[in-house]
Design a protein around this motif. Structure first.
Motif, PDB file in Angstrom:
ATOM      1  N   ARG A 186       0.763  -1.051   0.117  1.00 55.53           N
ATOM      2  CA  ARG A 186      -0.140   0.079  -0.114  1.00 55.53           C
ATOM      3  C   ARG A 186       0.816   1.267  -0.016  1.00 55.53           C
ATOM      4  O   ARG A 186       1.780   1.254   0.828  1.00 55.53           O
ATOM      5  CB  ARG A 186      -0.855   0.124   1.267  1.00 55.53           C
TER       6      ARG A 186
ATOM      7  N   ALA B  19     -15.897   1.674   0.837  1.00 52.24           N
ATOM      8  CA  ALA B  19     -16.874   1.533  -0.433  1.00 52.24           C
ATOM      9  C   ALA B  19     -18.083   2.163  -0.421  1.00 52.24           C
ATOM     10  O   ALA B  19     -18.701   2.386   0.526  1.00 52.24           O
ATOM     11  CB  ALA B  19     -17.031  -0.066  -0.320  1.00 52.24           C
ATOM     12  N   PRO B  20     -18.473   2.636  -1.460  1.00 50.18           N
ATOM     13  CA  PRO B  20     -19.753   3.434  -1.606  1.00 50.18           C
ATOM     14  C   PRO B  20     -20.929   2.392  -1.655  1.00 50.18           C
ATOM     15  O   PRO B  20     -20.492   1.002  -1.660  1.00 50.18           O
ATOM     16  CB  PRO B  20     -20.028   3.760  -3.035  1.00 50.18           C
ATOM     17  N   LEU B  21     -22.013   2.801  -1.326  1.00 52.55           N
ATOM     18  CA  LEU B  21     -23.223   1.995  -1.183  1.00 52.55           C
ATOM     19  C   LEU B  21     -23.339   1.249  -2.515  1.00 52.55           C
ATOM     20  O   LEU B  21     -23.533   1.855  -3.628  1.00 52.55           O
ATOM     21  CB  LEU B  21     -24.537   2.958  -0.827  1.00 52.55           C
TER      22      LEU B  21
ATOM     23  N   ALA C 109     -21.532   2.238 -10.148  1.00 53.04           N
ATOM     24  CA  ALA C 109     -21.309   1.933  -8.724  1.00 53.04           C
ATOM     25  C   ALA C 109     -22.490   2.224  -7.873  1.00 53.04           C
ATOM     26  O   ALA C 109     -22.424   1.708  -6.744  1.00 53.04           O
ATOM     27  CB  ALA C 109     -20.188   2.852  -7.980  1.00 53.04           C
ATOM     28  N   GLY C 110     -23.532   2.936  -8.735  1.00 53.61           N
ATOM     29  CA  GLY C 110     -24.869   2.817  -8.068  1.00 53.61           C
ATOM     30  C   GLY C 110     -24.803   4.170  -6.970  1.00 53.61           C
ATOM     31  O   GLY C 110     -25.769   4.179  -6.066  1.00 53.61           O
ATOM     32  N   TYR C 111     -24.149   5.157  -7.548  1.00 54.48           N
ATOM     33  CA  TYR C 111     -24.379   6.565  -6.802  1.00 54.48           C
ATOM     34  C   TYR C 111     -25.655   7.200  -7.126  1.00 54.48           C
ATOM     35  O   TYR C 111     -26.053   6.918  -8.354  1.00 54.48           O
ATOM     36  CB  TYR C 111     -23.243   7.542  -6.766  1.00 54.48           C
TER      37      TYR C 111
ATOM     38  N   MET D  53      -5.140  -4.892   6.726  1.00 56.84           N
ATOM     39  CA  MET D  53      -5.624  -4.146   5.480  1.00 56.84           C
ATOM     40  C   MET D  53      -6.809  -3.210   6.061  1.00 56.84           C
ATOM     41  O   MET D  53      -7.704  -3.503   6.459  1.00 56.84           O
ATOM     42  CB  MET D  53      -6.156  -4.952   4.465  1.00 56.84           C
ATOM     43  N   ALA D  54      -6.576  -1.933   6.000  1.00 55.68           N
ATOM     44  CA  ALA D  54      -7.607  -1.057   6.199  1.00 55.68           C
ATOM     45  C   ALA D  54      -8.939  -1.159   5.364  1.00 55.68           C
ATOM     46  O   ALA D  54      -9.003  -1.650   4.299  1.00 55.68           O
ATOM     47  CB  ALA D  54      -7.282   0.500   5.829  1.00 55.68           C
TER      48      ALA D  54
ATOM     49  N   TYR E  83     -14.433   0.185  -8.156  1.00 53.99           N
ATOM     50  CA  TYR E  83     -14.189   1.038  -6.866  1.00 53.99           C
ATOM     51  C   TYR E  83     -13.008   0.707  -6.344  1.00 53.99           C
ATOM     52  O   TYR E  83     -12.453   1.372  -5.274  1.00 53.99           O
ATOM     53  CB  TYR E  83     -15.249   1.163  -6.049  1.00 53.99           C
ATOM     54  N   ARG E  84     -12.225  -0.137  -6.647  1.00 48.90           N
ATOM     55  CA  ARG E  84     -10.774  -0.104  -6.080  1.00 48.90           C
ATOM     56  C   ARG E  84      -9.713   0.187  -6.880  1.00 48.90           C
ATOM     57  O   ARG E  84      -8.506   0.540  -6.460  1.00 48.90           O
ATOM     58  CB  ARG E  84     -10.702  -1.633  -5.551  1.00 48.90           C
TER      59      ARG E  84
ATOM     60  N   ASN F  93     -14.219   7.261  -8.058  1.00 48.46           N
ATOM     61  CA  ASN F  93     -14.696   6.186  -7.211  1.00 48.46           C
ATOM     62  C   ASN F  93     -13.953   5.803  -5.582  1.00 48.46           C
ATOM     63  O   ASN F  93     -13.692   5.009  -5.093  1.00 48.46           O
ATOM     64  CB  ASN F  93     -14.987   4.982  -7.896  1.00 48.46           C
TER      65      ASN F  93
ATOM     66  N   HIS G 192     -11.770  -0.627   3.363  1.00 44.20           N
ATOM     67  CA  HIS G 192     -12.020   0.331   2.077  1.00 44.20           C
ATOM     68  C   HIS G 192     -13.186   1.266   2.411  1.00 44.20           C
ATOM     69  O   HIS G 192     -14.417   0.587   2.700  1.00 44.20           O
ATOM     70  CB  HIS G 192     -12.051  -0.247   0.707  1.00 44.20           C
TER      71      HIS G 192
ATOM     72  N   ASP H 242      -7.977   2.623  -3.973  1.00 39.72           N
ATOM     73  CA  ASP H 242      -6.737   2.857  -3.689  1.00 39.72           C
ATOM     74  C   ASP H 242      -5.615   2.430  -4.506  1.00 39.72           C
ATOM     75  O   ASP H 242      -4.375   2.258  -4.114  1.00 39.72           O
ATOM     76  CB  ASP H 242      -6.757   1.980  -2.254  1.00 39.72           C
TER      77      ASP H 242
ATOM     78  N   ARG I 139     -19.412  14.986  -6.910  1.00 40.01           N
ATOM     79  CA  ARG I 139     -18.151  14.410  -6.839  1.00 40.01           C
ATOM     80  C   ARG I 139     -17.492  14.617  -8.400  1.00 40.01           C
ATOM     81  O   ARG I 139     -16.499  14.917  -8.158  1.00 40.01           O
ATOM     82  CB  ARG I 139     -18.283  13.088  -6.687  1.00 40.01           C
TER      83      ARG I 139
ATOM     84  N   ASP J  20      -5.790  -7.943  -1.780  1.00 40.65           N
ATOM     85  CA  ASP J  20      -6.106  -7.960  -0.200  1.00 40.65           C
ATOM     86  C   ASP J  20      -6.427  -9.332   0.283  1.00 40.65           C
ATOM     87  O   ASP J  20      -7.230  -9.573   0.840  1.00 40.65           O
ATOM     88  CB  ASP J  20      -7.457  -7.253  -0.192  1.00 40.65           C
TER      89      ASP J  20
END
Lengths: 222, 427
Positions: A30, B6-8, A111-113, B1-2, A83-84, A158, B4, A161, A121, A65
């Motif tokens: 990381r 994550a969005p809904l 992502a469903g926002y 691991m932190a 989203y990663r 999104n 994340h 990381d 955003r 991960d």
């Protein structure tokens, strides 16, 4: 964060089996800022695609991960990409019929926002990359550097990381290339793990760790 | 691991968000290729318009036939001479032998309770001449009751009367088509002399327009007394009396049609000494039979028209599939990009399905507009009063949706199954 164990990739071209990657062992932590270098055909783009879950290795294991992503469903890999991981391509790969703003909003659609949040955003993202006054433009109305910034905004929207950049400066002149690299280095400083593929040693010099590939093998790491 | 942040990611929520997002996108991509979209839709447009127009033409024809059958007269029964060889209302054997005579008609009038009026009929197709003009028409020998049975009213002059019937007078009443063919007008025809098979007849009246029904032109007839017909035109007088082709009978009321038919059947069997197993030598048809026969013909007609129109709808659907396949190929890179940034293959499937459905439904709606417009035009041109085929309209729109789904499924599936990396490399 990422661990590759004995990753191999072969392509089949008719009767010919072409090995592209052989026995790649690699661990990415990381916050790493890594450049993958190598001659064309050395397998660096394939390695990048495997890291980005766009391509499945022919053998070996890839832990994201601690989860072995060679064993999960395509939809789950898709969601990881969503989203990663953020992608930045050499050819920008923006959708030509969408405006800059709509391009940046796209990952959030999947992502469903909610609609309002998507817009907010995406606007903030574009302001951050310095395109506050170009949001309504189509990609064809933007310069290469501006398009790449839109692509970076899209990659970040999104909050991934991991950002993977495949020759991010390859299609840009050296000055705009430098600007883009400043942006990428800034991302690294904010804590995002960055892996970029390049054969520009100037670009590689910005990073903290350089991995050299030759004929599908890692010949140097450090 | 932190963990994340994550969005809904609620999938159901996502699908709805996608629909809201995909519809304008689909619309956008149709607009981007305007000419192509319109050409693609054309198949569906024509198909839908054809279904709607054809079905409403069929319905209009049906309604028209119905009205004409009703205009034949009310509560009408036809007694036809000849052997009934089938039980269907389509008369195959009737008329092939002459078995009815005038006395049968008189007996029906006097003995059958439910019968109001009786008109015996003897026809010949022959030449009618006036001055230098001649026309081939149907000469009908009948009695003055014909006017009441068949609702024929004189336009000018009068129908022949009982006295002229008894005297075998050479008087004639003309239908309007005959008036025209002989170069006359309803007014000028009166008291003119016309020749039927060389015999001179005086025109005493012309009849109001009846129009053309599905069997013949009701105005292309000349009416003369039955007696004159038998003596001078046909020239055959059976020993038993004047032979008839048919007898038109009106029942006292609509509710008495069945009773009248029953009474006539019994009476004629008695008079003709028909005892089972001998078959009846006459056939009775009523308006309801004719109506149902013509309705079933019109129904087949409508189904045939609508069916062939539906085929063009399917062809239109194939056009949509074709263009969607082209679109998938053209947009392979776009598909790759979307997959890379997180579109699941189901998202891509949905996107292309929606485009296909939008394409077919837009075509459908335009087709509906065109269909309504053309059926109005047809109705106006033919003077029909058929309403819009609303059911055909809804059915064809639904069919459109099905076509969009069916013919969009294969291209959309092809798009969804594209390998992201292959798609991305595509130029």
């Amino acid at each position: 964060m990422l661990r590759l164990e004995k990753i191999g990739k072969t392509y089949r071209m008719g009767d010919l089996v072409v090995p592209v990657l052989r026995g790649i062992d690699l661990t990415i932590l990381r916050g790493d800022y890594i450049a993958i270098m190598g001659a064309s055909g050395s397998g660096k783009s394939t390695l990048m695609n495997i890291l980005g879950c766009l391509e499945q290795p022919s053998e070996g294991h890839y832990y994201f991960d601690a989860r072995d992503i060679t064993k999960i469903a395509d939809d789950e890999r898709t969601d990881l990409r969503n989203y990663r991981i953020g992608f930045v391509f050499q050819q920008f790969n923006l959708l030509p019929r969408l405006t800059a703003l709509q391009n940046v909003m796209l990952p959030m659609v999947y992502a469903g926002y909610a609609r309002g949040e998507r817009r907010q955003r995406a606007q903030r993202m574009l302001v951050d990359v310095g395109l506050a006054d170009r949001m309504a433009n189509l990609p064809s109305q933007l310069s290469g550097g501006q398009q790449q910034r839109v692509a970076i905004a899209r990659a970040l929207v999104n909050q991934p990381d991991l950002v993977l950049a495949d020759e991010p400066t390859g299609a840009l002149d050296s000055r705009t290339g430098e600007e883009v690299m400043d942006l990428v280095s800034g991302l690294h400083q904010s804590g995002i793990t960055i892996v970029l593929v390049t054969h520009d040693s100037g670009v590689a010099a910005c990073t903290q760790r350089i991995i050299r590939l030759q004929d599908g093998r890692i010949i140097a790491d450090g | 691991m932190a963990l994340h942040s994550a969005p809904l990611r609620s999938r159901s929520h996502r699908t709805i968000a996608d629909l809201a997002e995909t519809l304008p996108l689909a619309w956008e991509s149709l607009l981007a290729n305007r000419l192509r979209s319109i050409l693609t839709m054309l198949g569906v447009i024509i198909g839908i318009a054809a279904v709607i127009a054809m079905v409403s033409i069929g319905r209009g024809a049906q309604l028209q036939t119905e009205n004409q059958l009703k205009s034949l007269g009310s509560n009408l029964l036809f007694v036809q001479s000849g052997v009934a060889t089938t039980s269907s209302p389509a008369l195959l054997g009737a008329g092939s032998a002459t078995t009815l005579i005038w006395d049968d008609a008189k007996a029906i009038a006097s003995a059958c309770e439910s019968v109001a009026d009786v008109a015996p009929v003897l026809n010949r197709r022959t030449q009618v001449v006036h001055a230098q003009l001649n026309t081939s028409t149907t000469v009908v020998g009948t009695t003055p009751e014909y006017v009441r049975v068949r609702d024929f009213l004189p336009l000018t002059g009068r129908f022949f009367n009982q006295i002229e019937l008894l005297r075998s007078a050479r008087v004639a009443v003309l239908g309007q088509t005959v008036v025209d063919s002989l170069g006359l007008t309803p007014g000028s025809a009166l008291q003119q002399t016309i020749r039927i098979q060389g015999e001179p007849f005086t025109v005493v009246g012309t009849l109001e327009y009846k129009g053309v029904n599905s069997f013949r032109d009701m105005d292309d007839q000349v009416f003369i007394p039955l007696t004159t017909m038998a003596n001078r035109i046909v020239g055959v007088n059976a020993v038993t009396g004047i032979a008839l082709d048919s007898i038109s009978v009106s029942a006292r009321a609509a509710g008495q049609m069945d009773a009248a038919q029953y009474q006539i059947t019994n009476l004629l069997r008695l008079r003709h000494r028909i005892v089972p197993p001998r078959q009846d030598d006459f056939l009775i048809r009523n308006q309801a039979d004719l109506l149902s026969a013509s309705n079933s013909v019109a129904g087949i007609f409508t189904a045939l028209l609508g069916g062939s129109a539906a085929i063009s709808l399917v062809v239109g659907g194939i056009g949509i599939m074709n263009i969607m396949l082209v679109s998938v190929t053209e947009r392979t890179r776009e598909i790759g990009i979307r997959r890379a940034i997180g579109a699941r293959s189901s998202d891509i499937l949905l996107q292309f399905m929606i485009e296909a459905i939008v394409l077919s439904l837009c075509g459908g709606l335009l087709g509906v507009v065109l269909g309504i417009f053309s059926s109005l035009l047809i109705n106006l041109a033919l003077g029909w009063k058929a309403g819009l085929a609303l059911d055909a309209l809804l059915a064809s729109l639904l069919f459109c949706l099905v076509i969009g789904v069916f013919f969009g499924a294969y291209p959309a599936r092809k798009a969804a199954l594209l390998d992201p990396i292959t798609a991305l490399r595509n130029d």
